[in-house]
Write an enzyme that holds these catalytic residues in place. Structure first.
Site, mmCIF file in Angstrom:
data_model
loop_
_atom_site.group_PDB
_atom_site.id
_atom_site.type_symbol
_atom_site.label_atom_id
_atom_site.label_comp_id
_atom_site.label_asym_id
_atom_site.label_seq_id
_atom_site.Cartn_x
_atom_site.Cartn_y
_atom_site.Cartn_z
ATOM 1 N N GLU A 190 40.688 19.808 34.403
ATOM 2 C CA GLU A 190 41.882 20.857 34.280
ATOM 3 C C GLU A 190 42.186 21.314 35.637
ATOM 4 O OE1 GLU A 190 40.042 20.047 30.656
ATOM 5 O OE2 GLU A 190 39.162 20.887 32.154
ATOM 6 N N ASN A 230 38.195 13.937 29.092
ATOM 7 C CA ASN A 230 39.525 13.876 28.783
ATOM 8 C C ASN A 230 40.284 13.374 30.253
ATOM 9 O OD1 ASN A 230 38.769 16.821 28.656
ATOM 10 N ND2 ASN A 230 40.488 16.700 30.063
ATOM 11 N N ASP A 238 43.678 16.070 25.115
ATOM 12 C CA ASP A 238 42.456 16.672 25.524
ATOM 13 C C ASP A 238 41.413 16.387 24.479
ATOM 14 O OD1 ASP A 238 40.735 18.039 26.972
ATOM 15 O OD2 ASP A 238 41.083 20.038 25.637
#
Length: 751
Positions: free
Chosen positions: A249, A326, A371
């Site tokens: 992220e 992810n 995700d």
């Protein structure tokens, strides 16, 4: 003392015959000068000889008994054989107890009939800790566990008495800038051949002497310049220790897992989850194959696939199974604009355990954009899937995407897949191709789309367990949606973040998460017939992982502080207690001196409290610093009082009359908050308890003080990172956003 084995009893019974045999043997001995002593012996009375023979036999048998008892109490050698043995019961040697990750114990002293007599045996206060999400280990009566920032302790499993403690000083090593991406969580540790091995959030792998806690070796597992971190547990097998990392992220780049030699800490092999720049060449054929499933210049964007949980060693095929992470960013339109499956994101990848070479893979979410990582448990079992057929060696997997998979461990072939929760992104799995049948509009191509499950998943990292006696898997299930929207994102010019949180989509983290946002359940799932056996509905979400035992029990902790035991056969609640704080860690069980214990770390943590938070978590009063964390241990017929950990505390937002937030500044401040603050202080600036609630912070009433704390890092020693990248304008906008949220969310305290 253990009953003497039958062969030893028979030896004693044969004492008279042995004496007679000894007499005959000695009498038959040819008399020589050196043997005259034996000649003299033959003149002894036969009864005297019998007495000597019996005494000799008794000594021999005593030696055999002593050796047997010593063997029984000898130090356990924790190696592959021990970790693969489902019958060893007294210890809890690995993350899932054994290699198969069942989290099933053959102990049954605590069972459906006796669990009502469970009481507190001992407790250990942990005032320096915050998020306690890990699985302790027990070896020969010593319990080992990691707390906040991987502080590691060894205690007597029978009493809780501290033996040693080791602090890796993770935040000191990380520094005030890298701390921006780091939580205090540690999911556990590994034990192998006398070494306790821990991973730190700043990226180090450290081996400790299990008896003393003294460091043996330490190695940095990734480039410390990268915005990566480790919250997962190390996995040991074949004299290797494997570890991954997180950071998709914040621009962590290519995901990878690395195996190191347990003895020295030197790297053995590394496998990349996503391919790099084709112009630089590929590490192996698997990377070349994967590159064909990507488009655009993904290597500049990052790719992702950071893998932080979901490692299972399969000794029968000598392979390590990796549940991969992810994409980076989450939105595929930004990282791979021309589409593509994007291997090996959101997959189970089988690697040769010795070399790390690719064997096979199964991708749960091709081209993932929600995700929906697959870093959840991978559980091994032998199941008879069809009547009359032999058992198949399978793995069971319930990732975030809401499906329960049964897959052949030999080659990765999908055998079955069914939904366990509400799903709107797909309508099912095509068994011919193994691919999900995606719902129209689910990729939020032209407009926002409400998706079940949310980015928290239908099942997150909270461990499921499997009971071979009932044939059921016990899953902490979540029912919660996310609204996905990228209409305000400039996908064409999107740039890779560096320590900021940016997933190229908006899922609503700028606003509060209301109290009734989601629900959950304890789900008992039949993997053979792919259907629900029973289900216990639960309020809210983010409940802890499960433990199941031969006593036909399932144990689980909840966000409201309830720790409960259920009948594994029908879900009937048999026992419960409130521990005074939210639970995120799974329990374990073990035995010392014939007594079975159940141990549990208490300290709410994970993204449900940090990034998530909001009113849905704040409603319980687990405010930052309000309660002392604990290690609790229960046993039958114990009745020690539960420790006073502190009362629930509810934040009162500051709303000074002389401050009126500016709407435009607050809107800009929301973007600053989501990029820099939500990681710890929660959605909508309503803290779930992981970090202080900024709405109640006096720092946000004084711009000079705000700059000192946020920009200059004056509280770095307390764990508050430094944000030198934020300008005065950013800080001003952030102040207006927090003040606006204080007004919008102000409400009387409740629980």
């Amino acid at each position: 003392m253990k009953e003497l084995a039958a062969p030893h009893r028979a030896d004693l019974d044969r004492g008279d015959n042995l004496a007679e045999h000894l007499t005959r043997t000695i009498c038959a001995t040819e008399t020589t000068k050196k043997d005259r002593v034996f000649e003299e012996t033959t003149r002894m009375p036969i009864n005297r000889l019998k007495h000597i023979a019996k005494a000799a036999m008794a000594l021999a048998v005593a030696g055999a008994i002593s050796a047997s008892l010593n063997d029984a109490s000898a130090e356990t050698i924790v190696d592959d054989a021990a970790l693969a043995d489902p019958k060893q019961a007294d210890n809890w040697l690995g993350y899932g107890r054994t290699f198969n990750q069942h989290r099933f114990s053959p102990l049954d002293q605590i069972n459906v009939d006796s669990v009502g007599k469970l009481g507190l045996a001992w407790s250990l206060p942990l005032p320096r800790d915050r998020s306690l999400v890990g699985t302790p280990l027990v070896v020969d009566g010593i319990l080992y566990f990691t707390g906040s920032f991987s502080r590691t302790r060894a205690v007597e499993a029978k009493t809780g008495k501290l033996i040693w403690e080791y602090d890796p000083e993770a935040m000191k090593h990380a520094g005030p800038d890298r701390a921006r991406t780091m939580w205090d969580s540690s999911r556990g540790l590994a034990y192998y051949k006398g070494k306790v091995i821990i991973a730190t959030v700043d990226g180090r792998l450290i081996a400790l002497d299990a008896k003393t806690g003294t460091p043996i070796w330490s190695t940095q597992t990734f480039d410390p310049k990268l915005p990566l971190h480790i919250t997962g547990h190390p996995t040991v097998f074949r004299d290797l220790v494997l570890v991954g990392n997180g950071g998709s992220e914040q621009g962590g780049g290519r995901g990878f897992v690395t195996a190191f030699h347990v003895e020295t800490g030197e790297q053995a092999w590394r496998f990349y989850i996503v391919p790099g720049n084709p112009a630089d060449g590929f590490e192996d054929e698997a990377q070349e194959m994967a590159a064909k499933t990507w488009t655009g210049e993904w290597w500049k964007i990052g790719g992702g696939g950071q893998t932080w949980n979901g490692f299972t060693y399969d000794p029968e095929y000598d392979q390590i199974l990796i549940g991969t992470g992810n994409g980076s960013p989450w939105n595929r339109k930004a990282r791979s604009p021309g589409g593509g499956d994007n291997l090996f994101l959101c997959s189970i990848v089988a690697l040769d355990a010795t070399t790390g070479k690719y064997k096979w893979h199964y991708q749960t979410v091709p081209g993932e954009t929600w995700d929906y990582n697959s870093t959840m448990d991978i559980v091994l079992a032998d199941l008879a899937l069809k009547e009359g057929e032999d058992k198949r060696k399978v793995l069971m997997h319930a990732p975030k995407n809401g499906f329960f998979y049964v897959i052949d461990r030999k080659d990765g072939k999908l055998l079955s897949a069914e939904p366990i929760a509400k799903i709107t992104w797909a309508t099912g799995i095509d068994m011919k191709t193994g691919r999900p049948i995606e719902a129209k509009g689910a990729r939020y191509e032209t407009e926002p789309f409400l998706i079940y499950p949310s980015a928290f998943g239908a099942h997150s990292w909270h461990a499921m367990s499997y009971n071979p006696n009932t044939g059921l898997a016990y899953i902490p299930k979540i029912e919660l949606p996310s609204n996905w929207d990228d209409t305000a994102v400039n996908l064409k010019d999107w740039k890779k973040p560096y320590y900021d949180l940016d997933v190229a989509a908006d899922i609503g983290l700028g606003g509060d998460i209301p109290k009734d946002a989601g629900t959950s359940s304890l789900l008992a799932w039949d993997p053979v017939n792919q259907k629900k056996a029973w289900e216990v509905q639960q309020p809210n979400f983010w409940h802890a992982g499960t433990l199941t035992t031969a006593g036909n029990l399932v144990f689980q902790g909840m966000v409201d502080g309830t720790f409960a035991a259920y009948d594994a056969r029908d879900g009937n609640k048999l026992w419960s207690i409130n521990v005074g704080h939210g639970i995120s860690a799974p329990p374990i069980t073990y035995s010392v001196d014939g007594t079975q214990y159940v141990s549990l770390l208490v300290g709410a943590g994970g993204v449900g409290y940090s990034i998530g938070g909001g009113s849905v978590m704040a409603q319980y009063g687990w405010a930052y610093g309000a309660q002392v964390r604990q290690l609790l241990t229960f046993a039958l017929d114990e009745s020690k009082p539960m420790p006073d950990v502190g009362k629930p505390a509810f934040v009162e937002a500051l709303t000074p009359a002389g401050f009126t937030p500016d709407e435009k500044l607050a809107d800009r401040g929301q973007h600053v908050y989501k990029a820099s603050c939500v990681w710890c202080h929660s959605a909508g600036a309503v803290s779930g308890g992981y970090a202080p609630d900024l709405r109640a912070s006096e720092t946000f009433l004084d711009m000079e003080q705000l700059k000192k704390v946020v920009h200059d890092g004056t509280l770095a020693g307390n764990g508050m990172p430094r944000f030198e990248n934020l300008s005065d304008e950013d800080l001003n906008a952030l102040q207006h956003y927090v003040r606006k949220q204080a007004l919008d969310t102000k409400q009387p305290p409740s629980n």
